[in-house]
Every structure is written in structure tokens, then in C-alpha cells.
Write an enzyme that holds these catalytic residues in place. Structure first.
Site, PDB file in Angstrom:
ATOM      1  N   VAL A 145     -21.266   5.366 -10.312  1.00 35.47           N
ATOM      2  CA  VAL A 145     -22.014   6.629 -10.330  1.00 35.47           C
ATOM      3  C   VAL A 145     -23.405   6.455  -9.722  1.00 35.47           C
ATOM      4  CG1 VAL A 145     -20.751   7.488 -12.349  1.00 35.47           C
ATOM      5  CG2 VAL A 145     -22.869   6.182 -12.684  1.00 35.47           C
ATOM      6  N   HIS A 161     -15.834   9.032 -10.844  1.00 34.75           N
ATOM      7  CA  HIS A 161     -16.509   9.337 -12.112  1.00 34.75           C
ATOM      8  C   HIS A 161     -17.783  10.142 -11.924  1.00 34.75           C
ATOM      9  CE1 HIS A 161     -14.337   5.530 -13.753  1.00 34.75           C
ATOM     10  NE2 HIS A 161     -13.580   6.606 -13.832  1.00 34.75           N
ATOM     11  N   GLY A 288     -13.602 -13.034 -11.734  1.00 33.81           N
ATOM     12  CA  GLY A 288     -12.956 -12.962 -13.038  1.00 33.81           C
ATOM     13  C   GLY A 288     -11.626 -12.235 -12.970  1.00 33.81           C
TER      14      GLY A 288
END
EC number: 2.3.1.-
Length: 314
Positions: A145, A161, A288
Site C-alpha cells: 500500500v 490492497h 525465507g
């Protein structure tokens, strides 16, 4: 561990003063980017082959692309907001039902906005913008955002979003600029002062209840209704028309690249499922593990801003 944002706001006779005692940008990057192994030349070549073979590439980005611009994410190990603090993002239902919660939110957002809005695109944002200009990128979907893709010049873009740079009235739907609201807040709070601790991925900062108590919240200039950032808060849902639009772009694509997202939130993950159903090759660039590692033909644990500029989009 608490990280001071170094933001102080105070007003003297109606003249607002902003103090940014931020550390250097390189230091901010190190604070919010998780450790990653050195670039593997073979992995770089594999991603280059993936991009070269793609003719209608869809890219989906998450918070991990913006950490190198100094904006923290939520979930990264040791450096994400969840790891560093016990703070959690605001819930949509709480914001809508409670005027005191909206007061707290806007006070914190008011203090954090100058720093949050000052962040600039990093090499990963610029690389994706360049891919679009070269005709490689069919569509870009971001879960962020922060408007950094827009600042980098991306146009074939869906902000899944929403965007913190816009504000909506919950009653009439009137849309205004966040910068305009910032000026209105200053007028309403000529003597209010606060010093914040920490900055969140949505520009939120941490203030005490005592600091918030005297803060005056502006309402919609059109109907007097409550105002909300034009973003999807946690617990809310993405507009169905926007979801359908992105599904259509995925179905048009011939490959999908995920950049800087763990895909833990279903609003983004569902498009990976659509890509799998369409048997699209999926590559993931994220430091990750992600929710979709088992669906990817290529997984890279590297910094987005280090790797993407190395790729030739032609």
C-alpha cells in the site's frame, strides 16, 4: 526490541515543525531486510532463463520488495514487525465500529505519514518498471500500500490492497488525497504534539493513549462521515471486481513471478492457485520460505533489489 522512528511533531502558534532524526537509508535497509545468502550465479542464470522464456509475465509483489526502501514488513524472521514488537495491525471491524479506535489510528498515522510517504523506490521497483517499458511484464499485482511501484512509473498495475495515498469516506465514498487530509489535520490540531516509537508497513506508528486523547479527527468534507485510508485492513476483503480482474490477468499470462511475499495471506495466495490450475510456471523470489514453495519450479532466497536489476528483460 523497539526501534524509534525519530519522529517528533509539535506546533507553536499554529506553525508546525517536523523533526526527522532518522538514521541513514542504508542503516534502515539493514534493520528491515532479513539475512540472505550471497547471490548464486547459477540461480541468477535460472531466473534469467525463466524471464527470457516468458512472453506474458505476471508479477506479484509483497512487503519484501519494499524492505530495501526502509519500510518494514510484518512476518520476516527477527526483523519483521511481528518479531520485533507485540503490536498487530488494526482490524477492519474495530476501525469501523469505534470512534476512539479511529482517533488513535489517525493520530498515529498523522505522525507517521511524512516519513512513510517519503520512502522511494529501490532498484527492484525500477527494474520491474523497466520490464514493463520493454514489453516483458504483462501485469503487475502488488499487495503493498506504499505507492512505490507508482513512484517508479509502473502503469500496468493493480494495487490489490489499495493505497495509503488515498482516503475514502465510509459513508459517501468520497475519495481525497492523503496529503490534503494531512493539512486538514494540522489545522484541527494547532497545539497537539507527539513523539512516536517505531514505524509499521502501513505507516502506522506507536503512541501512548495520553498522547492520543486530545487529537482531533477530521470528518468527510462532503457528508461529515468517518474517513478511512483507501486500503484493505486486516479482516476486510478485497473488492470482488478487483479479484476477478486479477484472475483474468493471471489467465492471460504464460508465467508468474512472486517477488518479496511469503504468500501467507489468502488474498494473494489464491492467484497462485489459479496459476497452478492453468499449469503456469511459477518462480518465487523471497528471503525465507513461502506458502507456495512446493508449487514453484524455481525458488530464490535473495534480496529483490540485488537480483532483479541483473535480469535482462529482452
Amino acid at each position: 526490541m523497539r526501534i524509534s522512528s525519530g519522529l517528533t511533531f509539535r506546533s507553536t502558534k499554529g506553525s508546525w515543525i517536523r523533526n526527522f532524526s532518522r538514521q541513514g537509508s542504508s542503516r534502515s535497509v539493514e534493520l528491515f531486510v532479513p539475512p540472505s545468502p550471497p547471490l548464486d550465479p547459477e540461480k541468477v542464470r535460472e531466473l534469467q532463463r525463466f524471464i527470457t522464456l516468458s512472453k506474458k509475465l505476471l508479477v506479484m509483489t509483497g512487503a519484501g520488495i519494499s524492505t530495501e526502501s526502509g519500510i518494514p514488513d510484518y512476518r520476516s524472521e527477527k526483523v519483521g514487525l511481528y518479531a520485533r514488537t507485540d503490536r498487530r495491525p488494526i482490524q477492519h471491524s474495530d476501525f469501523v465500529r469505534s470512534a476512539p479506535i479511529r482517533q488513535r489510528y489517525w493520530a498515529r498515522n498523522f505522525v507517521g505519514w511524512p516519513q512513510f510517504s517519503s520512502h522511494q523506490p529501490n532498484p527492484a521497483h525500477w527494474a520491474l518498471s523497466n520490464w514493463e517499458k520493454c514489453g516483458k511484464l504483462h501485469w503487475l499485482v502488488t499487495q503493498n500500500v506504499d505507492a512505490l511501484h507508482t513512484k517508479a512509473g509502473s502503469q500496468r498495475l493493480t494495487e490489490l490492497h489499495g493505497c495509503m495515498h488515498r482516503v475514502l469516506c465510509l459513508n459517501c465514498g468520497e475519495q481525497t488525497s492523503r496529503w490534503v487530509l494531512q493539512e486538514r489535520i494540522k489545522v484541527l490540531n494547532p497545539t497537539w504534539s507527539a513523539e512516536a516509537q517505531g514505524l509499521a508497513p502501513d505507516g502506522d506508528v506507536f503512541l501512548s493513549e495520553e498522547q492520543v486523547r486530545s487529537f482531533q479527527v477530521p470528518s468527510c468534507v462532503r457528508c461529515g462521515g468517518p474517513l478511512k485510508p483507501d486500503v484493505v485492513f486486516f479482516g476486510d476483503t478485497v473488492n470482488p471486481d478487483k479479484v476477478d480482474f486479477v484472475h483474468s490477468r493471471v489467465k492471460e499470462a504464460d508465467s508468474l513471478l512472486v517477488v518479496g511475499s511469503s504468500l501467507q495471506v489468502y488474498s494473494g495466495y489464491r492467484f497462485i492457485l489459479t496459476a497452478r490450475e492453468k499449469k503456469l510456471p511459477i518462480a518465487i523470489l523471497n528471503i525465507g520460505p513461502t506458502r507456495s514453495d512446493d508449487l514453484a519450479c524455481l525458488k530464490l532466497n535473495s534480496r529483490c533489489g540485488e537480483l532483479l536489476p541483473l535480469i535482462d528483460p529482452h
